[in-house]
Design a protein around this motif. Sequence first.
Motif, mmCIF file in Angstrom:
data_model
loop_
_atom_site.group_PDB
_atom_site.id
_atom_site.type_symbol
_atom_site.label_atom_id
_atom_site.label_comp_id
_atom_site.label_asym_id
_atom_site.label_seq_id
_atom_site.Cartn_x
_atom_site.Cartn_y
_atom_site.Cartn_z
ATOM 1 N N LEU A 20 -10.118 -6.302 1.918
ATOM 2 C CA LEU A 20 -9.056 -5.557 2.592
ATOM 3 C C LEU A 20 -8.927 -5.991 4.049
ATOM 4 N N ILE A 21 -10.057 -6.165 4.736
ATOM 5 C CA ILE A 21 -10.018 -6.621 6.125
ATOM 6 C C ILE A 21 -9.385 -8.000 6.222
ATOM 7 N N ALA A 22 -9.839 -8.930 5.360
ATOM 8 C CA ALA A 22 -9.323 -10.301 5.404
ATOM 9 C C ALA A 22 -7.840 -10.348 5.097
ATOM 10 N N ASP A 23 -7.401 -9.557 4.121
ATOM 11 C CA ASP A 23 -5.987 -9.551 3.741
ATOM 12 C C ASP A 23 -5.105 -9.098 4.896
ATOM 13 N N GLU A 28 -1.378 -10.137 9.237
ATOM 14 C CA GLU A 28 -0.816 -9.568 10.456
ATOM 15 C C GLU A 28 -1.221 -10.326 11.723
ATOM 16 N N TYR A 29 -2.385 -10.981 11.705
ATOM 17 C CA TYR A 29 -2.880 -11.640 12.919
ATOM 18 C C TYR A 29 -3.207 -13.114 12.724
ATOM 19 N N ASP A 30 -3.051 -13.632 11.482
ATOM 20 C CA ASP A 30 -3.357 -15.034 11.181
ATOM 21 C C ASP A 30 -4.811 -15.362 11.497
ATOM 22 N N VAL A 31 -5.702 -14.425 11.168
ATOM 23 C CA VAL A 31 -7.133 -14.565 11.446
ATOM 24 C C VAL A 31 -7.886 -14.714 10.129
ATOM 25 N N ILE A 108 -11.013 -2.187 12.222
ATOM 26 C CA ILE A 108 -10.455 -0.959 11.656
ATOM 27 C C ILE A 108 -9.154 -1.303 10.933
ATOM 28 N N VAL A 109 -9.114 -1.111 9.621
ATOM 29 C CA VAL A 109 -7.894 -1.421 8.871
ATOM 30 C C VAL A 109 -7.566 -0.284 7.914
ATOM 31 N N VAL A 110 -6.276 -0.046 7.748
ATOM 32 C CA VAL A 110 -5.762 0.935 6.798
ATOM 33 C C VAL A 110 -4.790 0.218 5.882
ATOM 34 N N ALA A 111 -4.957 0.354 4.582
ATOM 35 C CA ALA A 111 -4.049 -0.277 3.625
ATOM 36 C C ALA A 111 -2.628 0.229 3.859
ATOM 37 N N PRO A 112 -1.626 -0.644 3.802
ATOM 38 C CA PRO A 112 -0.248 -0.239 4.116
ATOM 39 C C PRO A 112 0.235 1.031 3.424
ATOM 40 N N PRO A 113 -0.055 1.270 2.125
ATOM 41 C CA PRO A 113 0.456 2.507 1.506
ATOM 42 C C PRO A 113 -0.123 3.785 2.098
ATOM 43 N N TYR A 114 -1.218 3.665 2.860
ATOM 44 C CA TYR A 114 -1.897 4.849 3.391
ATOM 45 C C TYR A 114 -1.689 5.043 4.892
ATOM 46 N N ARG A 115 -0.863 4.228 5.482
ATOM 47 C CA ARG A 115 -0.633 4.384 6.917
ATOM 48 C C ARG A 115 0.260 5.596 7.194
ATOM 49 N N VAL A 174 -7.470 -15.973 19.232
ATOM 50 C CA VAL A 174 -7.585 -15.122 18.055
ATOM 51 C C VAL A 174 -6.847 -13.799 18.226
ATOM 52 N N HIS A 175 -6.632 -13.376 19.463
ATOM 53 C CA HIS A 175 -5.984 -12.082 19.721
ATOM 54 C C HIS A 175 -4.527 -12.221 20.150
ATOM 55 N N GLU A 176 -3.952 -13.393 20.012
ATOM 56 C CA GLU A 176 -2.602 -13.617 20.541
ATOM 57 C C GLU A 176 -1.539 -12.749 19.863
ATOM 58 N N LEU A 177 -1.753 -12.356 18.612
ATOM 59 C CA LEU A 177 -0.793 -11.497 17.907
ATOM 60 C C LEU A 177 -1.199 -10.031 17.957
ATOM 61 N N TYR A 178 -2.258 -9.736 18.693
ATOM 62 C CA TYR A 178 -2.788 -8.373 18.759
ATOM 63 C C TYR A 178 -2.574 -7.760 20.131
#
Length: 219
Positions: A20-23, A28-31, A108-115, A174-178
């Motif tokens: 889930l974290i990797a996905d 979202e951040y290309d990381v 910290i990640v939340v799956a899109p359906p649960y945001r 690594v944080h350019e999109l964050y």
Amino acid sequence: MKFRAQVATTSADVLRCQYLIADIYNREYDVMFSSDRYDLDAKIEPWPHRYLMLLEGDVLAATLGLYLHDTYVERFGAVVREDFERLLCDAAGAGHYDPTNLREVTKIVVAPPYRGRGLARFMVGCAHSHDFLQAGDERAPLVVFCAKRSIAQRVHQAVGLRPRLLKPFPDYKVHELYRSESDPMDSYLIVPHLDIPTHWLTLKLPCEHDVSETREVSS
């Protein structure tokens, strides 16, 4: 809606958290992540060492990680022992903690359906329990994290945590999109007996909780 917070204790659960974290970080951040190398300019980050799961039934709704050593704040944040000692003295916490015994709440990640349901805030609160931070270690650690200022305010502070600013976090690709100029990143310190509300610090895991429908924060 009822959710269960628990520490990932099996290899299968750890893989679910990592997936889930990797996905989310990749989309979202290309990381990307690696177990044996890291390169922040190539956008490759190291995996956390421990994971907290937030489940609705058998569905992994959210997760976060914990670095048990070699924290980002130390390795990449230009924070040194004297910075920790200075804040501990200011907080009258000198002598209570070893500045080399650190834990870092991260990824910290939340799956899109649960945001949109306040899961990030609830999960971050749970992550500051003795059960997650120490896991049998008798020595109470200091807690650190690096994040955008908006996250520190709208997630950590929103659940009663009192993060102490250490230093602005240096720029990395690594944080350019964050991060952004209007919402920069900083490194923070949390002194457990002073900065973590008792109901979080003493929370027993696993636990179940009805999470209210509140506005979620992207993290």
